[in-house]
Design a protein around this motif. Structure first.
Motif, short mmCIF file in Angstrom:
data_model
loop_
_atom_site.label_atom_id
_atom_site.label_comp_id
_atom_site.label_asym_id
_atom_site.label_seq_id
_atom_site.Cartn_x
_atom_site.Cartn_y
_atom_site.Cartn_z
N MET A 42 0.84 -1.19 0.00
CA MET A 42 0.00 0.00 0.00
C MET A 42 0.88 1.25 0.00
O MET A 42 2.08 1.18 0.29
CB MET A 42 -0.95 0.01 1.21
CG MET A 42 -0.26 0.05 2.55
SD MET A 42 -1.42 -0.01 3.97
CE MET A 42 -2.19 1.61 3.86
N VAL A 43 0.27 2.37 -0.35
CA VAL A 43 0.99 3.64 -0.41
C VAL A 43 0.57 4.50 0.77
O VAL A 43 -0.62 4.69 1.03
CB VAL A 43 0.70 4.38 -1.72
CG1 VAL A 43 1.31 5.78 -1.71
CG2 VAL A 43 1.22 3.59 -2.91
N VAL A 44 1.55 5.00 1.50
CA VAL A 44 1.35 6.00 2.54
C VAL A 44 2.31 7.14 2.22
O VAL A 44 3.51 7.04 2.51
CB VAL A 44 1.62 5.45 3.95
CG1 VAL A 44 1.49 6.56 5.00
CG2 VAL A 44 0.65 4.32 4.29
N PRO A 45 1.83 8.20 1.57
CA PRO A 45 2.74 9.27 1.17
C PRO A 45 3.30 10.02 2.37
O PRO A 45 2.81 9.87 3.50
CB PRO A 45 1.85 10.18 0.31
CG PRO A 45 0.47 9.94 0.83
CD PRO A 45 0.44 8.49 1.23
N ASN A 46 4.31 10.81 2.11
CA ASN A 46 4.79 11.73 3.14
C ASN A 46 3.77 12.85 3.31
O ASN A 46 2.80 12.95 2.56
CB ASN A 46 6.16 12.28 2.78
CG ASN A 46 7.26 11.26 3.01
OD1 ASN A 46 7.36 10.67 4.09
ND2 ASN A 46 8.09 11.04 2.01
N GLY A 47 4.01 13.72 4.25
CA GLY A 47 3.09 14.82 4.49
C GLY A 47 3.83 15.94 5.20
O GLY A 47 5.05 15.92 5.33
N ARG A 87 0.14 15.46 8.01
CA ARG A 87 0.64 14.16 8.44
C ARG A 87 -0.47 13.34 9.10
O ARG A 87 -0.53 12.11 8.95
CB ARG A 87 1.79 14.37 9.41
CG ARG A 87 2.64 13.13 9.60
CD ARG A 87 3.58 12.87 8.46
NE ARG A 87 4.70 13.76 8.43
CZ ARG A 87 5.79 13.58 7.69
NH1 ARG A 87 5.88 12.53 6.88
NH2 ARG A 87 6.78 14.43 7.69
N GLN A 88 -1.37 13.98 9.82
CA GLN A 88 -2.47 13.26 10.46
C GLN A 88 -3.33 12.55 9.41
O GLN A 88 -3.75 11.40 9.61
CB GLN A 88 -3.33 14.23 11.27
CG GLN A 88 -4.48 13.56 12.01
CD GLN A 88 -5.25 14.56 12.84
OE1 GLN A 88 -4.82 15.68 13.06
NE2 GLN A 88 -6.42 14.14 13.31
N GLN A 89 -3.54 13.20 8.27
CA GLN A 89 -4.36 12.61 7.22
C GLN A 89 -3.68 11.40 6.59
O GLN A 89 -4.30 10.36 6.36
CB GLN A 89 -4.63 13.66 6.14
CG GLN A 89 -5.51 14.82 6.57
CD GLN A 89 -6.98 14.42 6.67
OE1 GLN A 89 -7.41 13.45 6.06
NE2 GLN A 89 -7.74 15.17 7.44
N VAL A 90 -2.37 11.53 6.31
CA VAL A 90 -1.71 10.46 5.56
C VAL A 90 -1.31 9.27 6.43
O VAL A 90 -1.21 8.14 5.94
CB VAL A 90 -0.47 11.00 4.81
CG1 VAL A 90 -0.87 12.07 3.81
CG2 VAL A 90 0.58 11.54 5.77
#
Length: 462
Positions: free
Chosen positions: A227-232, A433-436
């Protein structure tokens, strides 16, 4: 998996070699992840690099960043054999001083087992984790790389305890991001390690879709667990002002436009192209007195600064400003908002090719300022920047074309309205960051077999 009831909070072991006060580029993702988990009710234990390595081998730290780590997080620092980084003969062990060839041979033997200089930290982390697990069991392990000894440690801990683990590729292990080619020959033992790590991992996380796709093609049996978890960007570290007025000078005239690069400068980045493009841009009357300010460290280790200063067109000894270019030195993460407030245009300089995103772009977008791209065409970062309304991209590394985008961005900066800036900042809101990090936290909670806690009144996440 059906969540089971429990009175204690879920417990996570976070294998993150680079953790505050480290200033490595990936440390902000690690800090934010640990803080978010703690805020969501997790009992978080981090295994990180020894402080002697950060102070002596790396040579720089950010103590202010360390102060932003949630006080509920427990940090352990297993031992690392610093053989390869030791340069002072007076600090060699008695055995190494007496038998240097034998000491080198023994060290290389260890590299055959796991081909990375951080291997000793990985084995020490497993020993420390097993002791901690015997006292109070962990529910899940999260490992971030690089270094990838953290992945091997998570795998070995899983083999011993059967605790599920997740690997977070904030960097690539076997893909060279600067050539788009495998980083090792097909016979290299690193491939066997990556296969076994991914085979047994419950999830594999990547920072962008391009990296996930490359690994999914190479390891198709594991693709459904990727899965993808981008930076933020970190809201607690970057308090963006609502307006950014360009205050005139005391005589009433407008001050020179300030172009700013904020981040670590490294050799693979197009530093020469940036310096030449800015020189050309200053030939335009609108940018004749413009400034290019470089904020950040020069390289990750001692000794990188001389060549990089020369590439910027600066004196390698005095670093005196030249042709509008100035090296301003490092900025503590907690002070970056001030740097953005004093800037008119941000320069996004990145090395590498289409698999590169860079965490810096999220923070840049959150500033709501015009952004000039200085990187190869088609890197993964363009997927994020494409909808940013104040993005100026030459789609080339030719200095002449970059200079034209600088001129256009400078004009936008002079004419920037509060409404235009607000629209740009809205685009960045989806990358807090909370969103990603929230989807990753949900995956960890599922693996741990626990329900999400009910937020307490007034509680928040970092």
């Amino acid at each position: 998996m059906t969540p089971r009831r429990r009175e204690r909070p879920p417990r996570v072991l976070y294998l993150s070699f680079y953790f505050p006060p480290s200033r490595a580029s990936g440390v902000y993702r690690a800090r934010a992840t640990a803080n978010h988990l703690a805020a969501e009710g997790w009992d978080v234990t981090v295994l990180a690099a020894p402080l002697t390595f950060l102070h002596e081998a790396v040579g720089s730290v950010d103590e202010k960043l360390a102060e932003t780590v949630d006080e509920r997080i427990k940090i352990e620092r297993p031992r690392l054999n610093q053989f390869i980084w030791q340069r002072d003969v007076r600090r060699f062990s008695r055995f190494r001083r007496a038998m240097p060839v034998a000491a080198q041979y023994i060290y290389r033997l260890g590299q055959r087992i796991f081909p990375e200089h951080y291997a000793s930290w990985g084995w020490a982390s497993v020993r420390r984790a097993l002791r901690l697990h015997a006292r109070r069991p962990f529910d899940v392990v999260l490992a971030t790389g690089n270094p990838f000894a953290s992945f091997a440690a998570a795998w070995l801990f899983h083999q011993t305890t059967r605790v599920p683990y997740v690997v977070d590729y904030r960097d690539s292990w076997t893909l060279d991001l600067f050539t788009d080619e495998p980083a090792f020959s097909e016979e290299h033992p690193v491939w066997a390690w990556e296969r076994r790590v991914l085979r047994d991992a419950s999830r594999a996380i990547f920072v962008n879709g391009a990296l996930r796709e490359w690994h999914a093609q190479r390891y198709p049996k594991v693709a459904d667990r990727m899965m993808v978890v981008p930076n933020g960007w970190d809201q607690d570290l970057l308090q963006v002002p609502e307006t950014n007025p360009r205050q005139p000078l005391p005589d009433g005239t407008a001050r020179p436009l300030r172009f700013s690069y904020l981040g670590t400068v490294t050799n693979p980045q197009p530093v020469d192209e940036l310096a030449e493009a800015f020189r050309l841009a200053r030939q335009h009357p609108d940018l004749a007195d413009a400034e290019l300010n470089i904020f950040g460290h020069l390289g990750f280790f001692r000794g990188n600064d001389v060549s990089l200063l020369e590439r910027l067109g600066l004196d390698p000894v005095t670093a005196e400003p030249a042709s509008g270019v100035s090296y301003r030195g490092p900025v503590a993460k907690t002070d970056v908002a001030t740097t953005y407030a004093d800037s008119d245009v941000l320069v996004f300089m990145a090395g590498g090719s289409r698999y590169v995103t860079s965490g810096k772009i999220f923070e840049y977008m959150a500033s709501g300022l015009p952004i000039v791209s200085v990187h190869a065409p088609g890197i993964a970062a363009t997927e994020i920047l494409r909808d940013y309304p104040l993005w100026f991209n030459a789609e080339s590394l030719e200095p002449e074309r970059i200079a034209q985008t600088m001129i256009a961005a400078g004009k936008m900066a002079r004419d920037l309205t509060p409404e235009s800036r607000e629209a740009a900042m809205r685009h960045a809101d989806k990358y807090t960051r909370q969103q990603v990090v929230a989807p990753l936290e949900a995956e960890l909670r599922e693996l741990a077999g626990v329900r999400r806690r009910v937020p307490q009144e007034g509680a928040g996440s970092s």
